[in-house]
Design an enzyme around this catalytic site. Structure first.
Site, mmCIF file in Angstrom:
data_model
loop_
_atom_site.group_PDB
_atom_site.id
_atom_site.type_symbol
_atom_site.label_atom_id
_atom_site.label_comp_id
_atom_site.label_asym_id
_atom_site.label_seq_id
_atom_site.Cartn_x
_atom_site.Cartn_y
_atom_site.Cartn_z
ATOM 1 N N CYS A 88 0.841 -1.200 0.000
ATOM 2 C CA CYS A 88 0.000 0.000 0.000
ATOM 3 C C CYS A 88 0.876 1.250 0.000
ATOM 4 O O CYS A 88 2.042 1.209 0.389
ATOM 5 C CB CYS A 88 -0.889 0.064 1.249
ATOM 6 S SG CYS A 88 -1.933 -1.369 1.532
ATOM 7 N N ASP A 89 0.260 2.358 -0.400
ATOM 8 C CA ASP A 89 0.901 3.655 -0.235
ATOM 9 C C ASP A 89 -0.193 4.700 -0.042
ATOM 10 O O ASP A 89 -1.163 4.727 -0.797
ATOM 11 C CB ASP A 89 1.757 4.021 -1.449
ATOM 12 C CG ASP A 89 2.670 5.190 -1.137
ATOM 13 O OD1 ASP A 89 2.214 6.346 -1.280
ATOM 14 O OD2 ASP A 89 3.810 4.971 -0.725
ATOM 15 N N SER A 90 -0.046 5.527 0.991
ATOM 16 C CA SER A 90 -1.058 6.532 1.310
ATOM 17 C C SER A 90 -0.503 7.942 1.141
ATOM 18 O O SER A 90 0.643 8.219 1.499
ATOM 19 C CB SER A 90 -1.542 6.370 2.755
ATOM 20 O OG SER A 90 -2.140 5.119 2.971
#
Length: 219
Positions: A88-90
């Site tokens: 993931c990457d936020s």
């Protein structure tokens, strides 16, 4: 691509050092192994400048997945019989700009002074890779966006929060499940996505690569 394999033979690999993502997955019945990716995010962001926001965060997650797959396969080879890689990457979308981790208290304070009393959108890109016998046999990706209503915190509260160090290494300079929770007035969307990994989206992405999430639950 429905499967009837024994869930005990499927390894879940979380490609993130985030304690919050690990807690979300373990609380939701998974037992992931952590393999941290080595990706030059700044260089990739430069390459993606001008791309749609959701595409940027999803591409970052995909790059992390590629790195983790390489690490897992190099370590286990064909012994990586049946694995799913989750990455993931936020980033926070505020006033039309994407922001990641502030890294310093000064940047965190400046961001909070802009955000207070207003609303931003935390966008989290996700990627799932399925490995069988050392080969990627399925890939899926997507993003989730959740609206965040920030409290109208006074300067001394913002400065005290930044001084704790908590917001320095988290996307958007806030947490929902820590001290930052005191300063969030509400969210509109998926709560787990704000913690860094959207369970509903991961469930759908797993299904896209032929894995039912119930097969990954541990006792």
């Amino acid at each position: 691509m429905g499967s009837a394999h024994d869930p005990q033979t499927t390894t879940v690999v979380l490609g993130s050092a985030s304690p919050a993502r690990f807690r979300v997955l373990t609380g939701a019945g998974l037992r992931p192994t952590v393999v941290v990716s080595d990706v030059d995010e700044d260089a990739l962001l430069d390459e993606l400048a001008g791309a749609p926001h959701a595409q940027i965060v999803t591409r970052l997650a995909e790059a992390k997945a590629d790195a983790v797959v390489e690490t897992v396969v190099a370590a286990a080879g064909a012994a990586a019989a049946d694995s799913v890689i989750l990455t993931c990457d936020s980033m926070l979308l505020f006033d039309g700009e994407l922001a990641g981790k502030p890294h310093t208290a000064e940047v965190a304070v400046a961001r909070w002074r802009r955000m207070r009393g207003d609303t931003g959108h935390l966008i989290t890109g996700h990627c799932v890779r399925r490995i069988r016998d050392g080969v990627v046999v399925g890939s899926a990706g997507g993003s989730e966006s959740t609206a965040i209503s920030f409290s109208d915190a006074p300067d001394h509260v913002i400065e005290a929060y930044a001084a704790t160090g908590e917001p320095l290494e988290v996307a958007g300079a806030f947490t929902l499940d820590g001290l930052g929770g005191w300063l969030i007035d509400g969210i509109d969307g998926d709560p787990s996505s704000v913690l860094g990994i959207s369970l509903p989206l991961v469930r759908r992405l797993l299904a896209d690569v032929g894995v039912e999430v119930t097969e990954l639950w541990t006792a």
